[in-house]
Every structure is written in structure tokens, then in C-alpha cells.
Design an enzyme around this catalytic site. Structure first.
Site, PDB file in Angstrom:
ATOM      1  N   PRO A   1      61.978 -31.640 -24.416  1.00  0.00           N
ATOM      2  CA  PRO A   1      63.423 -31.657 -24.425  1.00  0.00           C
ATOM      3  C   PRO A   1      63.981 -30.392 -23.472  1.00  0.00           C
ATOM      4  CG  PRO A   1      62.813 -31.442 -26.617  1.00  0.00           C
ATOM      5  CD  PRO A   1      61.593 -31.452 -25.777  1.00  0.00           C
TER       6      PRO A   1
ATOM      7  N   GLU B   1      58.893 -39.632 -13.192  1.00  0.00           N
ATOM      8  CA  GLU B   1      58.051 -39.514 -12.363  1.00  0.00           C
ATOM      9  C   GLU B   1      58.172 -38.643 -11.284  1.00  0.00           C
ATOM     10  OE1 GLU B   1      54.867 -39.902 -12.673  1.00  0.00           O
ATOM     11  OE2 GLU B   1      54.698 -41.193 -14.337  1.00  0.00           O
TER      12      GLU B   1
END
Ligand code: TGC
Ligand code: FAD
Length: 390
Positions: A139, A369
Site C-alpha cells: 500500500p 511495471e
């Protein structure tokens, strides 16, 4: 009827080997036949088409570069790229499924795993019998995974894992999770976690307006007990998960070319048919400028990934070169999808057309990514020698 159209302005087909073209065309036909007809429906419902998983396995689209002795296809990196291109021409979320299974689950087991782990997991992952996910992001730590708070500690012959991962593709539907956590010496370790273990849960993250055909989940690990035999024994700190990212980013750079091609041809077909002020929309200079820009950007993107693939196969490719291709091709595809949507007018906001769906998906691809900005900084460091992340 084969409706597939391909932009090959620089005759890049001539740079491909016969067997590479053969696999590409086989995947292309399957995507047209099996995926295209169902994709909009699944995207709208926010569901992944589970019934295609065994077919992905049978066609060899899961871990195509893993050696055949472990159930993979033993194919080269250009073939892997072409597979990503064809799948993402239909939808980035389906390509994500294949990327995660091949590059983020099978690759780390193949590269950092023991012989027993490879024999146990790789053939079943290749066939789609079991599904895996990759838990790196947390998170509070996405772009900076080195800050991770997930922890692992030794307890006799076992390890105890605690932590939370966020935005994990396939988490809820996975049989195993590759989980990265820091040990008591602050070293990053990787584990193959059985998702049925006590203390492990993977609630789905819903309400996405992007990548709706892909399952995204939180991973919660509360005192999860994992045997030493399930730790990846050959890792070397944070570098190991980052090496996995290089594999996935490579496939994404190719995939973006597919999404961009789909949008170009949708816009081209539409503007040739659509009559505006008594003429086809394609006949206006403003439209041709948009289409010319799209064709040019796709051609540049194709050349980048073709060269990248050859360098990957001869062993000379660097992570920074992958960053350049991921950054360029995804941004180009997103711009093309948005522009194609404008040419479709109001029709462009419906799911009957695909450019709007691609544009929504590519917002995720721009972020995961390594965000566009992170890849800018990676290239900036390669050019100047000066890291500017912190
Ligand atoms: P840094 O000190 O730069 O690197 C630590 C060591 O790792 C090496 N390295 C890499 N090796 C291979 N491939 C790469 N891409 C590598 N990047 C770095 C580096 O050479 C070093 O090696 P050594 O031998 O010197 O120890 O580490 P840092 O903490 O400063 O981080 C650098 C930074 C910001 C570039 C990196 O953390 C980064 O890439 N951040 C972005 C995170 C990210 O991309 N997360 C993706 C999560 S997975 C996901 O999104 C899946 S989406 C689903 C799908 O794919 O479909
Ligand atoms: P942040 O890191 O908080 O970034 C917020 C903004 O700050 C971005 O614009 C970023 O570019 C910018 N920024 C960051 N650092 C700097 C800097 N130094 N200078 C200037 N700007 C900066 N992760 C996994 O581990 N496994 C998965 O399977 C996976 N699947 C995903 C699927 C989806 C659908 C999505 C959306 C994400 C997924 N991710 C996964 C997570 C993804 O990798 C992260 O979202 C991504 O790395 C960015 O992290 P963040 O969201 O925390 O953004």
C-alpha cells in the site's frame, strides 16, 4: 473470415524467422476466433474469461520461453514478444494474465528456484492447471519496492510471513503467490506461498475502470507459516524481484504494439466509412495527420521491440533498454488509443468499438511495471550517470 489487418510500413516481417511468424499467426488466429468475440462482454462485466486458461496452456502461451523439460515452450524472446503483441491486440488484461504467469511466477521459480520447486510447479503453471501471482507492491510502496514492510522470520525449519501486498494481478484466483519480504537481516527473500495456507487471504479490489478483464487483489499475510523448502533459495536481495520486472516489462513493450495496431485499424476503417460534410472522414487533412502520426509511432515501436528481442536472445539486453521500450511503446499506444477514440466520435465511447476500452486499459499499463516517470528516471540515470529517484 480473417479480418486481421497489420501495419508493416518498414517490412518488419522480413526481419522475422519463419517459425516466429508461424507461432504469431497461430496465436493471432486463436485471438481473433476465441477472444475477440467475448472481450467486450467480459470487460463490461468486470470478469476474466476463465474458460480460456486451459487453451492458453495448450497453445503454449504460458511461459513460452521456459525450457520444454519443465513444460514450457522453449521458444525465443521474439516469439514471447509476438505472443504478447497478439494477445494485447485484443485486451491488455488478458495479456497481463499471461505476463504474470510467465514472467512473474514461472521466471522466478525457474531462475531462483530449487530443482524440486521447478519440477513441482513449472509444468502445472505452463498448462494452466494452477495459477500464480506476484506480490511485490505494498500500500505504501509501489515505485519504491525497496521500502517494503512485509517481514519474514525463521521459526525452526519454517518461516513466518507477515505483511500486506496491494494491486496484485490474479491474487484472488491464484493457487500460489510469489511473495517478497525482508528477513531479520533486512535481506529481501522470495517465497512460494500456497494460497490455501492459514493466515493468507486475497480480497479482490473492485470498482476499476481500467483492466476490467483482469482480477486485481490485495494479499494479506498474517503469521503465515511457510516451509524452508518453499523459499526461493537462489535469490540475491531486491535485485531478484527487479529481474522479474525486466522480463514482464519486455513483454509489455511488445504488447503495447498490438493494442496500438488495433486502435489504428479501427480508426482507419471507421474514417473511411464515415461520411462527414459529404466526404469520408479519412479524406480530411486533420484526420490524415492523426492517422499518419499513429502509423509512424507504431512503426518506431515495432523497431524498438524487434531490436530489443534480438538483444535479449543474444544476451546483451540491459534493463535500461527495456525501460526505454516499455516507456515509449506504452505512452505511444495510450496516445494512439485516445486519438483513435476521438475519430470515432460518440460511437467511440461505446463498447461496440475497442479504442476506448484500450485507452482505459493502457492507463494501468502506463502505471504498472514501473510508472512512466520511473522509467524516465531510469533512462535519465543511464544517460547522465546520476540517479534522481531520491
Ligand atoms: P537499485 O539500487 O537501483 O537496484 C538494486 C539492484 O537491482 C538491480 N536492478 C535490476 N536488475 C534487473 N532488472 C531491473 N529492472 C533492475 N533494476 C535494478 C540494480 O542493478 C542493483 O543491483 P546490484 O547488483 O547493484 O545490487 O534499487 P532501488 O531501490 O534504488 O530501485 C530502483 C527503481 C526505482 C528503478 C526500482 O525500484 C523500480 O524499478 N521501481 C518500480 C517498481 C515496479 O516496477 N513495480 C512493479 C510491480 S509488479 C507489477 O506491476 C506487475 S503488473 C502485472 C503485469 O505485468 O501484467
Ligand atoms: P506511487 O509509487 O505512489 O506513484 C505515484 C506517482 O508518483 C506516479 O505518477 C509516479 O510516477 C510518481 N513518482 C514516484 N516516484 C517518483 C519520483 N522519484 N519522482 C517523481 N515522481 C515519482 N504490483 C505487483 O507487485 N504485482 C502485480 O501483479 C501488480 N499488478 C497490478 C495491476 C494493476 C491493475 C495495477 C493498477 C497495478 C498493479 N501493480 C502490481 C502495482 C504497480 O506496479 C504499482 O501501482 C506501480 O509500481 C506504481 O506504484 P503506486 O501505485 O504505489 O504509485
Amino acid at each position: 473470415m480473417n479480418t486481421y489487418k497489420e501495419l508493416d510500413f518498414y517490412n518488419i516481417n522480413a526481419l522475422l524467422e519463419e517459425d516466429e511468424i508461424m507461432v504469431r499467426d497461430q496465436v493471432r488466429a486463436w485471438c481473433e476466433d476465441r477472444l475477440m468475440p467475448i472481450i467486450a462482454e467480459h470487460w463490461e462485466a468486470g470478469t476474466f474469461p476463465n474458460h480460456i486458461i486451459p487453451e492458453l496452456g495448450e497453445l503454449g502461451l504460458l511461459g513460452p520461453s521456459i525450457p520444454e523439460e519443465y513444460g514450457g515452450g522453449g521458444m525465443n524472446s521474439v516469439v514471447y514478444g509476438l505472443i504478447c503483441q497478439e494477445i494485447e491486440r485484443v485486451d491488455s488484461g488478458i495479456r497481463s494474465f499471461a505476463s504474470v504467469q510467465g514472467s512473474l511466477v514461472m521466471y522466478p521459480i525457474f531462475t531462483f528456484g530449487s530443482e524440486e520447486q521447478k519440477k513441482n510447479y513449472l509444468p502445472r503453471l505452463a498448462s494452466g492447471e494452477i495459477i500464480g501471482c506476484f506480490g511485490l507492491t505494498e500500500p505504501d510502496f509501489g515505485s519504491d519496492p525497496g521500502g517494503m514492510r512485509s517481514r519474514c522470520r525463521r521459526d525452526g525449519d519454517d518461516w513466518i510471513l507477515d505483511g500486506r501486498k496491494m494491486w496484485i494481478t490474479n491474487g484472488t484466483v491464484s493457487d500460489i503467490a510469489i511473495v517478497w519480504a525482508r528477513d531479520e537481516d533486512n535481506q529481501v527473500q522470495g517465497f512460494i506461498v500456497d494460497c490455501k495456507k492459514e493466515g493468507f487471504s486475497a480480497p479482490e479490489q473492485k470498482h476499476k475502470w481500467s483492466l476490467r478483464c483482469s482480477v486485481t487483489s490485495e494479499l494479506v499475510l498474517e503469521e503465515v507459516r511457510v516451509a524452508e523448502a518453499d523459499r526461493l533459495p537462489n535469490t540475491s536481495g531486491l535485485k531478484s524481484p527487479l529481474m522479474c520486472l525486466t522480463q514482464a516489462r519486455y513483454g509489455i513493450a511488445w504488447g503495447a504494439v498490438g493494442a496500438a495496431q488495433a486502435c489504428l485499424f479501427e480508426a482507419l476503417d471507421y474514417t473511411q466509412q464515415r461520411q462527414i460534410f459529404d466526404k469520408p472522414l479519412a479524406s480530411y487533412q486533420l484526420t490524415q495527420q492523426k492517422l499518419a502520426e499513429m502509423a509512424t509511432e507504431i512503426t518506431k515501436a515495432q523497431l524498438l521491440v524487434w531490436r530489443l528481442g534480438r538483444m535479449k536472445d543474444d544476451g546483451s539486453m540491459t534493463p535500461q533498454q527495456v525501460s526505454m521500450a516499455k516507456r515509449n511503446n506504452v505512452k505511444a499506444a495510450l496516445d494512439i488509443a485516445r486519438e483513435a477514440r476521438t475519430l470515432l466520435g460518440a460511437n467511440g465511447i461505446t463498447l461496440e468499438y475497442h479504442s476506448g476500452r484500450h485507452a482505459c486499459n493502457l492507463e494501468t499499463v502506463l502505471t504498472y511495471e514501473g510508472t512512466h516517470e520511473i522509467h524516465t528516471l531510469i533512462i535519465g540515470q543511464a544517460v547522465t550517470g546520476l540517479p534522481a529517484y531520491r
